[in-house]
Design a protein around this motif. Structure first.
Motif, PDB file in Angstrom:
ATOM      1  N   LEU A   1     -10.398  42.812  61.624  1.00  0.00           N
ATOM      2  CA  LEU A   1     -10.200  43.988  62.475  1.00  0.00           C
ATOM      3  C   LEU A   1      -9.025  43.783  63.421  1.00  0.00           C
ATOM      4  O   LEU A   1      -8.578  42.654  63.632  1.00  0.00           O
ATOM      5  CB  LEU A   1     -11.457  44.194  63.350  1.00  0.00           C
ATOM      6  CG  LEU A   1     -12.788  44.358  62.638  1.00  0.00           C
ATOM      7  CD1 LEU A   1     -13.921  44.232  63.638  1.00  0.00           C
ATOM      8  CD2 LEU A   1     -12.849  45.714  61.952  1.00  0.00           C
ATOM      9  N   ARG A   2      -8.574  44.873  64.045  1.00  0.00           N
ATOM     10  CA  ARG A   2      -7.589  44.727  65.125  1.00  0.00           C
ATOM     11  C   ARG A   2      -8.287  44.068  66.302  1.00  0.00           C
ATOM     12  O   ARG A   2      -9.447  44.368  66.586  1.00  0.00           O
ATOM     13  CB  ARG A   2      -7.061  46.111  65.548  1.00  0.00           C
ATOM     14  CG  ARG A   2      -6.022  46.653  64.609  1.00  0.00           C
ATOM     15  CD  ARG A   2      -5.171  47.684  65.308  1.00  0.00           C
ATOM     16  NE  ARG A   2      -4.547  47.121  66.504  1.00  0.00           N
ATOM     17  CZ  ARG A   2      -4.140  47.842  67.538  1.00  0.00           C
ATOM     18  NH1 ARG A   2      -4.293  49.152  67.555  1.00  0.00           N
ATOM     19  NH2 ARG A   2      -3.572  47.273  68.570  1.00  0.00           N
ATOM     20  N   ASP A   3      -7.592  43.199  67.005  1.00  0.00           N
ATOM     21  CA  ASP A   3      -8.283  42.448  68.065  1.00  0.00           C
ATOM     22  C   ASP A   3      -8.881  43.362  69.139  1.00  0.00           C
ATOM     23  O   ASP A   3      -9.961  43.097  69.655  1.00  0.00           O
ATOM     24  CB  ASP A   3      -7.363  41.371  68.676  1.00  0.00           C
ATOM     25  CG  ASP A   3      -6.241  41.933  69.520  1.00  0.00           C
ATOM     26  OD1 ASP A   3      -5.902  43.129  69.375  1.00  0.00           O
ATOM     27  OD2 ASP A   3      -5.688  41.165  70.332  1.00  0.00           O
ATOM     28  N   ASP A   4      -8.218  44.491  69.405  1.00  0.00           N
ATOM     29  CA  ASP A   4      -8.705  45.407  70.452  1.00  0.00           C
ATOM     30  C   ASP A   4     -10.079  46.007  70.097  1.00  0.00           C
ATOM     31  O   ASP A   4     -10.820  46.432  70.976  1.00  0.00           O
ATOM     32  CB  ASP A   4      -7.721  46.565  70.643  1.00  0.00           C
ATOM     33  CG  ASP A   4      -6.302  46.072  70.744  1.00  0.00           C
ATOM     34  OD1 ASP A   4      -5.752  46.113  71.836  1.00  0.00           O
ATOM     35  OD2 ASP A   4      -5.762  45.606  69.711  1.00  0.00           O
ATOM     36  N   ASP A   5     -10.374  46.066  68.785  1.00  0.00           N
ATOM     37  CA  ASP A   5     -11.626  46.689  68.347  1.00  0.00           C
ATOM     38  C   ASP A   5     -12.793  45.702  68.303  1.00  0.00           C
ATOM     39  O   ASP A   5     -13.948  46.106  68.221  1.00  0.00           O
ATOM     40  CB  ASP A   5     -11.448  47.305  66.941  1.00  0.00           C
ATOM     41  CG  ASP A   5     -10.416  48.421  66.950  1.00  0.00           C
ATOM     42  OD1 ASP A   5     -10.239  49.043  68.020  1.00  0.00           O
ATOM     43  OD2 ASP A   5      -9.784  48.657  65.903  1.00  0.00           O
TER      44      ASP A   5
HETATM   45 ZN    ZN Z   1      -4.234  44.331  69.905  1.00  0.00          ZN
END
Ligand code: ZN
Ligand code: PRT
Length: 285
Positions: free
Chosen positions: A51-55
């Motif tokens: 996943l994208r790290d922000d998610d």
């Molecule tokens: Zn990010």
């Protein structure tokens, strides 16, 4: 849904390789993941979600993933309700206030009334509040370092690792706002898979422990044994072995990696020779 533990890892970015390398050191066979969203570990009951790290904090908070590997900066910024289980020793960086080289920022109080560009408005706001500072925050989604030269901010608050990006943009770091490294987080749901999770955590802790230690071997004159034992910051009592030459002994010890160069000179002065420092693959205490 299978009963596998679900681990969220950054799909493509600074934490991806190090996260997978750690898992591989823990004995996990992970096939080529390049374009896949989910990969099942071949020899361990775990699925890896990319996943994208922000998610990642939200997916873990909501129980879509049981655990995740992400930077502390992202967890704080997202205000996620997750538990931090383990610091992982990579992805180390800090969020710093930085300003143009041709300006001055002598005290933190000089931040008052300034405009600060950042991708971390929540962390910055809490920092300003904690220090009774009043500055305007401009939230950008990236390339924060060019904000001062574009004239849209006086300062920036951004992640710094080597400092090269700041230097290239003629910025100087001033005050540290937040320290971060990659950590393992978990949701409360992970409890139902406690056995798998404990197995994984046990392996991770032994790999991390091994990484922070080294195996030291050397030969010493018999009469300097007491002095050598005093010098070595051994985790346990060192092993002392007899050699064919009766004037010499071999000494083996596990030491914290970062202490070697501090004691190297002393060991030499005490007569140590044939000094070998070896990496440790795994350590179960
Ligand atoms: Zn990010
Ligand atoms: O696509 P996705 O959203 O998943 O990735 P991303 O682009 O948001 O994140 P990514 O891969 O850049 O970083 C992931 C995590 O790595 C961050 O959340 C931090 O916890 C950690 N980390 C460690 C860093 C850095 N070091 C780092 N140097 N994250 C970003 N940087 C950037 C920084 O923003 C700046 O642009 O690198 C530049 C500064 O680096 P130096 O070495 O020039 O000082």
């Amino acid at each position: 849904m299978n009963g596998n533990l679900k681990l969220a890892v950054q799909k493509k970015g600074r934490l991806t390789e190090k996260s997978l390398e750690l898992l591989r050191h823990c004995g996990m066979e992970i096939e080529n993941y390049s374009e896949r969203l989910v990969v099942t570990v071949r020899n361990f009951p775990m699925d890896i979600l990319f996943l994208r790290d922000d998610d990642i904090p939200e997916y873990v908070q909501d129980g879509v993933a049981d655990i995740g590997i992400v930077g502390e900066n992202v967890i704080y910024e997202k205000q996620s309700k997750t538990d931090t289980m383990e610091k992982l020793g990579f992805g180390k960086c800090s969020l710093q206030l930085a300003y143009p080289e041709n300006k001055e920022l002598k005290t933190l109080g000089d931040v008052n009334g300034k405009i600060i560009a950042t991708t971390y408005p929540k962390i910055l706001k809490d920092f300003l509040n904690k220090n009774n500072l009043d500055a305007k925050i401009i939230e950008l989604s990236g390339s924060v370092e060019i904000a001062p030269s574009l004239g849209i901010a006086d300062l920036i608050c951004d992640i710094v690792s080597t400092g090269n990006t700041l230097m290239m943009n003629k910025l100087k770091k001033s005050f540290k706002v937040f320290d971060s490294e990659a950590v393992m987080i978990s949701s409360s749901n992970a409890n139902s898979k406690n056995e798998i999770l404990n197995d994984l955590l046990g392996r991770i802790r032994s790999v991390l422990k091994a990484r922070s230690s080294k195996y030291l071997m050397m030969n010493i004159p018999k009469n300097s044994l007491d002095e050598i034992i005093r010098i070595i910051p051994s985790l346990k009592s060192p092993t002392v072995l007899h050699l064919a030459d009766e004037h010499l002994l071999a000494v083996h010890a596990v030491i914290p990696s970062d202490t070697f160069w501090q004691i190297f000179g002393e060991l030499k002065s005490a007569g140590a020779s044939g000094i070998l420092l070896l990496p440790i693959e795994n350590m179960i205490l």
